[in-house]
Write a protein that holds these residues in place. Structure first.
Motif, short mmCIF file in Angstrom:
data_model
loop_
_atom_site.label_atom_id
_atom_site.label_comp_id
_atom_site.label_asym_id
_atom_site.label_seq_id
_atom_site.Cartn_x
_atom_site.Cartn_y
_atom_site.Cartn_z
N ASP A 221 0.82 -1.21 0.00
CA ASP A 221 0.00 0.00 0.00
C ASP A 221 0.86 1.26 0.00
O ASP A 221 0.73 2.12 0.86
N GLY A 222 1.77 1.35 -0.95
CA GLY A 222 2.55 2.57 -1.10
C GLY A 222 3.74 2.68 -0.19
O GLY A 222 4.43 3.69 -0.17
N ALA A 223 4.04 1.63 0.62
CA ALA A 223 5.18 1.71 1.54
C ALA A 223 6.48 1.62 0.76
O ALA A 223 6.60 0.87 -0.19
N GLU A 224 7.49 2.40 1.17
CA GLU A 224 8.75 2.40 0.46
C GLU A 224 9.54 1.15 0.80
O GLU A 224 9.55 0.67 1.92
N VAL A 401 7.46 -5.68 10.96
CA VAL A 401 7.85 -6.01 9.58
C VAL A 401 6.99 -5.30 8.55
O VAL A 401 7.26 -5.40 7.35
N SER A 402 5.98 -4.56 8.98
CA SER A 402 5.13 -3.83 8.02
C SER A 402 5.96 -2.80 7.27
O SER A 402 6.70 -2.02 7.88
N GLY A 403 5.83 -2.81 5.95
CA GLY A 403 6.53 -1.83 5.12
C GLY A 403 7.95 -2.20 4.77
O GLY A 403 8.63 -1.45 4.07
N LEU A 404 8.44 -3.38 5.20
CA LEU A 404 9.82 -3.75 4.91
C LEU A 404 10.01 -4.30 3.50
O LEU A 404 11.14 -4.39 3.02
N SER A 460 2.67 3.62 15.47
CA SER A 460 1.50 4.05 14.69
C SER A 460 1.86 5.26 13.83
O SER A 460 1.52 5.32 12.64
N GLY A 461 2.54 6.24 14.43
CA GLY A 461 2.96 7.42 13.69
C GLY A 461 3.98 7.10 12.62
O GLY A 461 3.94 7.64 11.51
N ILE A 462 4.92 6.20 12.94
CA ILE A 462 5.95 5.82 11.97
C ILE A 462 5.33 5.17 10.74
O ILE A 462 5.65 5.51 9.59
N LEU A 463 4.41 4.24 10.97
CA LEU A 463 3.80 3.52 9.84
C LEU A 463 2.88 4.42 9.03
O LEU A 463 2.82 4.31 7.80
N ILE A 468 1.01 3.45 5.80
CA ILE A 468 0.39 2.23 6.31
C ILE A 468 -0.52 2.58 7.47
O ILE A 468 -0.06 3.08 8.50
N ASP A 469 -1.82 2.33 7.31
CA ASP A 469 -2.81 2.66 8.33
C ASP A 469 -3.67 1.43 8.59
O ASP A 469 -4.47 1.03 7.75
N PHE A 470 -3.49 0.79 9.74
CA PHE A 470 -4.20 -0.44 10.04
C PHE A 470 -5.69 -0.22 10.26
O PHE A 470 -6.48 -1.12 10.05
N ASP A 471 -6.10 0.98 10.68
CA ASP A 471 -7.52 1.24 10.82
C ASP A 471 -8.22 1.15 9.47
O ASP A 471 -9.32 0.61 9.35
N LYS A 472 -7.57 1.68 8.43
CA LYS A 472 -8.16 1.60 7.09
C LYS A 472 -8.20 0.17 6.60
O LYS A 472 -9.14 -0.28 5.96
N LYS A 473 -7.12 -0.60 6.92
CA LYS A 473 -7.08 -2.00 6.49
C LYS A 473 -8.17 -2.82 7.16
O LYS A 473 -8.82 -3.64 6.55
N VAL A 474 -8.36 -2.56 8.45
CA VAL A 474 -9.37 -3.32 9.18
C VAL A 474 -10.76 -3.02 8.68
O VAL A 474 -11.56 -3.89 8.43
#
Length: 478
Positions: A221-224, A401-404, A460-463, A468-474
């Motif tokens: 989702d757009g993570a580098e 590991v999110s965004g790696l 949460s702020g880093i992601l 990366i936003d887990f609230d949107k994913k959920v």
């Protein structure tokens, strides 16, 4: 067929989680060995925690050896051997460790006992490196963390049964009234365990598990993913510390509990096993609750299962202790404490950062209650820490590991390396207990949970800065 449309491959998943059971069985059995070794070898509390240190430091040594061999051979060791062969090799190494219990028991050698536990855990390190990503890969990525939580629930079936079996091997049945402890009595259960390791290695070798499953990839989702190393990502660095303190507080809470119950509450060593079993059963209760999403997408069914799953797991605990002829009367009140877990799980709404924050705060409250009260209230408070540790591993693992992207596997190996926290934090708490009191030593666990609460807020702020936003994913996941 896309990953999203795949179903969990239960035929492959079920034999895989056998190794998760073994990890839990041995880890929780250590909590029975600690007071036995302490008396048999006349150890201080901090010396007795060398059992935990020897066991958990092996995970770090194993991870370092894995990375070193992969570097020297210019290729990933597990990819070269295949996943099934790597699991079988890990089980073989663990089986070798159990063989040391025979000469160690015959000669009464504490050093050999520690060496045996170290080699058993060395094999577990390789098994962990393979089995965690494999559990995620055997189905859709969207429910990967729930499968990992479910595998953790099987792990805690082992942690529930392990203390009871080892205690029975040392003391006999609960109704026998025996208080004699023999170091020689530990060799038979561990030789049987070694035989079980070899049997499962053979069965896995001929199972339908894939040799090289499709790699687990991070969210796209757009993570580098252009950074040169997994260590360039702050969520991983902070998550490595998170795994260290999480495993630390989980292990040290249980490993220091027998000494507290003996010294402050007057329990005999043989009567402590069901309470250690309850602590590890608490992790099983929480993990069965957190795994319900792996079974169904229906929200109404999930709500029902969130109440059924924990009490089903609690029923397993009551059943195995009934078979062991332990008095169940002290444990019925624990059913009320489980309600706190259920409502906290519902309040998290599937967001791993929110769950990590909520459960860490509850862990702090449980330890503070345990430190400031006495009698069975303090025991229930300390055992309830297991409930609030239950789903933290998949939460921290997922966030770290999110965004790696392509560095996900490398990041996973670094996280597994930090399992050594189970040994070091136990050793620290043992030292604090020797200097002050065992009850006050649980301040070490409070500090561990405080860091985890900080990590939940910080990550949460880093992601979100990485898209990366887990609230949107959920909210959009089903």
């Amino acid at each position: 067929m896309s990953l999203e449309s795949q179903k969990t491959n239960w035929a492959q998943f079920i034999p895989l989680v056998t190794v998760f059971f073994f990890w839990g069985f041995v880890a929780a059995s250590n909590d029975i060995l600690i007071p036995v070794f302490k008396k048999a070898f006349d150890l201080t509390q901090v010396q007795s925690q060398l059992v935990s240190l020897a066991f958990y430091i092996a995970y770090t040594v194993g991870s370092l050896l894995y990375l070193l061999i992969s570097y020297l051979t210019k290729g990933d060791l597990i990819n070269r051997l295949g996943y099934k062969n790597s699991l079988a090799l890990g089980l073989g190494i663990s089986a070798l460790g159990t063989l040391l219990f025979y000469p160690a028991a015959n000669t009464g050698s504490f050093t050999l006992m520690l060496s045996g536990l170290f080699i058993v855990a060395l094999g577990f390190s390789l098994q962990q490196t393979v089995a965690n990503p494999l559990a995620i890969a055997l189905g859709p990525i969207t429910t990967g963390s729930q499968r990992l939580t479910m595998a953790g629930g099987i792990n805690n079936l082992g942690t529930t049964i392990g203390p009871l079996i080892v205690s029975f091997a040392i003391f006999g049945s609960a109704v026998s009234g025996s208080t004699d402890m023999s170091i020689e009595s530990v060799k038979i259960p561990y030789l049987v365990l070694g035989a079980a390791f070899l049997l499962v290695a053979i069965l896995l070798k001929f199972s339908s598990l894939p040799d090289k499953p499709q790699a687990v990839v991070a969210s796209e989702d757009g993570a580098e993913t252009s950074r040169s190393s997994a260590l360039k990502y702050p969520q991983l660095i902070l998550g490595m510390i998170g795994i260290f303190v999480y495993v630390g507080v989980e292990v040290s809470t249980a490993s220091n509990l027998p000494a507290y119950m003996e010294k402050h509450l007057g329990f005999m060593t043989k009567d402590i096993a069901p309470y250690i079993s309850l602590y590890w059963a608490s992790l099983m209760i929480g993990r069965w609750t957190g795994a319900v999403e792996a079974f169904t997408d229906n929200m109404s069914t999930q709500k029902i299962l969130r109440f059924i799953a924990p009490y089903l797991a609690f029923g397993v605990f009551l059943f195995v202790n009934s078979v062991a002829k332990h008095d169940l009367t002290p444990f019925y009140v624990y059913a009320l404490i489980i309600l706190v877990l259920i409502f906290a799980d519902m309040a998290s709404k599937g967001n791993p950062a929110r769950m990590l924050l909520l459960f860490s705060v509850l862990g702090i409250l449980a330890l503070i209650i345990g430190m400031s009260t006495s009698g069975m209230v303090s025991v229930y408070a300390f055992t309830s820490v297991g409930l609030f540790c239950s789903t933290l591993w998949p939460c921290i693992f997922t966030l770290a590991v999110s965004g790696l992207g392509k560095h996900t596997s490398q990041g996973s190996s670094f996280l597994i390396m930090m399992i050594m926290g189970g040994g070091f934090v136990s050793l620290l708490q043992g030292y604090v207990a020797d200097v002050f009191t065992i009850q006050s030593s649980y301040i070490v666990g409070v500090l561990c949970f405080a860091y985890l609460a900080f990590y939940a807020w910080k990550v949460s702020g880093i992601l979100k800065s990485q898209g990366i936003d887990f609230d949107k994913k959920v909210s959009g996941g089903h």
